[in-house]
Design an enzyme around this catalytic site. Structure first.
Site, PDB file in Angstrom:
ATOM      1  N   CYS A  39       0.800  -0.986  -0.318  1.00  0.00           N
ATOM      2  CA  CYS A  39       0.067   0.000   0.087  1.00  0.00           C
ATOM      3  C   CYS A  39       0.587   1.057  -0.034  1.00  0.00           C
ATOM      4  O   CYS A  39       0.577   2.354   1.144  1.00  0.00           O
ATOM      5  CB  CYS A  39      -1.628   0.084   0.947  1.00  0.00           C
TER       6      CYS A  39
ATOM      7  N   LYS B  84      14.216  -2.810 -17.692  1.00  0.00           N
ATOM      8  CA  LYS B  84      12.817  -2.746 -18.439  1.00  0.00           C
ATOM      9  C   LYS B  84      13.473  -3.091 -19.403  1.00  0.00           C
ATOM     10  O   LYS B  84      12.523  -4.040 -20.033  1.00  0.00           O
ATOM     11  CB  LYS B  84      12.558  -1.282 -18.097  1.00  0.00           C
TER      12      LYS B  84
END
Lengths: 429, 429
Positions: free
Chosen positions: A14, A206
């Site tokens: 969170c 990435k």
């Protein structure tokens, strides 16, 4: 549409992104159900410490420290913890149960994507990770799906917002790397420990994911040749600007005839190239495909809301399949490819030299290039700032990395050469 | 992977795009089977006249004039005839049989997309049309799928290559519309009858499709307010450039609080806006979403190979679902939206006036704006080219189209105003 099915959604983590994902799941439930064909019920949010990590704007009863119990009751698991452990174990646990997983965890996917995809396929589960590359920009699905009938030859991405912010600020203000980094840290664009970003490691993860999808194979981040931007000087940036170039940290995945190469380094690109106009912390991915030609995808590369948008796109995609009770379409089979050594790649060099201001210097340098079979595209000479010699800038034609490097070493050894002030590669020509 | 299934593929039409699609299906069969999980067998190519329309590089036995027989044996039908008839009948025939359809037919989808989507859903068939908007650029799938968990608020597209080529050439050379159009026709960038392009009708069909997908509703091209570029003068382009703007024909789909508006018109955008740097015949679609923020998708908007790439992406997507024997995931349910009248949209105006060179003119004009509740952002005055008065350029703040239009009429009626030389809208601010 009234959704007939209901899907239990477990959220792990969170932080900036997770809190936005939770908010969207709660606030936008009706629209999400319409678009998915299933109600999405957020059953809980797993955090390490409910006291310190609970987002006070979200219902307290959603928070738990028992991630495993949450996973074991879920149809869909959203993993936004980051890092390899325990995230990898949680994802594997979910997939083995047949639960589908959405993650934004680039490090994990770059390291273990193939195994996790395999696990998902074995258990009829879906694994999606659009948020792992270039934040909000829909790039993985276009590469994997929209271009599935084409052959991608090259992907060049500005996929790290921190380094693009720094290089852009150096370009527009003329400031030095250290000063701009400090400013980026003050503004929240760079971490206190910026190594993962400025060292190119985030971009390398990435690049590995982009290469794997673009070339239907498996590339992990340790197979990516990685150079960061810490050596890029204000002088380099200014000289590049004078020559009509801008310096960008590029994640490059290339499928040449000889094989596949995946690499990250600061690179010169012409001001007229679409990637050159990507400013600030924005991201963009430039794709070259045999039939489609040149494509570019541009947008916000990070941030809670943009990344949450990418996560939610994956959530709806997963939910649509589950709601339709649909079997999963096949992905592409993994293709064996020849991964090139970095020395084998073809590129062109932009070389800065500090040389003695005496007759015959240019000729002796040009001779070294000729001996190594490297041809020079352009050469320009200026007085050194300190007045002790000349500053020389040489742009080569394309050649093998190994030959270019050997040439630079041989030039550096010349008596007439004080020092090699910079070596950078040029892309997009 | 050896594909276990085989899918019969019927191709309707063999023009620039169709010929490339046939070539790819034949030449790239192995890779396509790998990526789809099914062999794709091109069973025939329907043309109106096998003698004149046959592509000599493709096997003669593939060509037929009997489209219906081809359709009745196909698993997948690729419609590249264009136009409403007979393309619409063929597509309906295929869908009713449960065959899946890929088309690049923007006019048909913009006119009858809702009915055809309905027909596909009823018969468990897939209908895909990525190639209908912005050629090679993957834009429909990102909008419909990747952003399905977000709320798109605005789409602004340069979706017609011909008009972008013309406006870009006017901007870079200063030439007049007629001259650049003639040049574009000579270069093959514009048709002999350029009405569909320069009149904005082609862009309107694409705007309707973009709006329908972005807002989960149905908008047809006759609901799109459409203005072309034939009235854009060299003076407009030059004055825009001087003020830091460039003129682009934009297809705009906007979801404001009051409702949805879909429109096509030449518009000023700031040079710094990502759409401003889209040159020549390239296309780009700029998307604003609540969470994702600003995104842009850029690439080739037309041409045989690029458009074929988009078609083949759809073919692989359809084949993957069919090969997996998978049920179809739900699309989004159609949402009722309030489609705004054009007079209700909010925009800002850029107004060119030829006025008398006398004291008090500016005050009288400013008074008219004030009376109509339209506020002025900036005003600049230059001597008229003919020396008979002043050229005035006024940029307004955002206001309702109706109020802006009434204001212009009232200003035009002033004694001190010779004429309104141009009115254009400004977007992207």
């Amino acid at each position: 549409m009234t959704a007939e099915k209901s899907l239990k959604v477990a959220l792990l983590g969170c932080g900036t992104v997770g809190a936005q994902v939770a908010r969207i799941l709660l606030e936008d439930a009706a629209a999400l159900a319409d678009r998915s064909g299933a109600a999405l019920e957020l059953t809980g949010i797993a955090v390490r410490n409910t006291a310190s990590e609970r987002d006070v704007q979200l219902p307290a009863e959603l928070f738990t420290t028992d991630a495993n119990s949450l996973i074991d009751q879920a149809d869909v698991v959203i993993e936004l913890l980051g890092g390899l452990h325990p995230a990898g174990d949680y994802i594997a646990r979910a997939l083995k149960r047949g639960a589908s997983v959405i993650t934004g965890n680039k490090a994990l996917i770059a390291a273990q994507g193939a195994q996790l995809n395999q696990l998902a396929a074995e258990h009829g589960a879906q694994l999606r990770y659009e948020a792992a590359v270039a934040g909000a920009i829909p790039i993985l699905r276009p590469i994997a799906d929209s271009l599935a009938g084409d052959h991608i030859t090259k992907v060049m991405g500005i996929v790290n917002g921190t380094t693009n912010f720094i290089l852009d600020a150096m370009d527009s203000t003329g400031a030095a790397f250290d000063d701009v980094l400090a400013q980026a840290q003050a503004l929240g664009y760079a971490e206190a420990d910026p190594t993962a970003d400025v060292g190119g490691h985030d971009a390398a993860a990435k690049a590995a994911i982009l290469a794997s999808l673009a070339f239907h194979t498996t590339v992990s981040s340790d197979q990516v040749h990685t150079e960061g931007i810490t050596e890029v000087s204000a002088q380099d940036v200014a000289a590049a600007a004078e020559a009509g170039y801008v310096i960008k940290l590029l994640a490059i995945a290339e499928h040449a005839e000889a094989g596949v190469s995946v690499r990250v380094y600061p690179s010169l690109i012409k001001r007229s190239h679409p990637l050159a106009s990507v400013r600030g912390a924005f991201n963009a991915v430039f794709v070259e495909a045999e039939n489609a030609g040149d494509l570019m995808f541009y947008g916000a590369g990070a941030g809670g809301n943009p990344t949450a948008s990418a996560v939610m796109g994956d959530v709806v995609a997963v939910a649509r399949q589950l709601a339709a009770g649909a079997g999963l379409p096949n992905g592409s089979a993994d293709q064996p490819v020849n991964l090139l050594d970095f020395e084998q790649i073809t590129t062109s060099y932009w070389i800065g030299l500090s040389v003695k201001d005496q007759p015959g210097v240019l000729a002796s340098i040009a001779a070294v290039f000729g001996e190594h079979g490297v041809s020079i595209e352009s050469m320009s000479q200026h007085s050194d700032a300190d007045g002790e010699g000349s500053a020389l800038r040489i742009l080569t034609h394309r050649g093998a990395e190994a030959a270019l490097r050997t040439t630079v070493d041989a030039v550096a050894a010349l008596d007439a050469v004080h020092s090699v002030t910079s070596v950078m590669r040029v892309e997009g020509n």
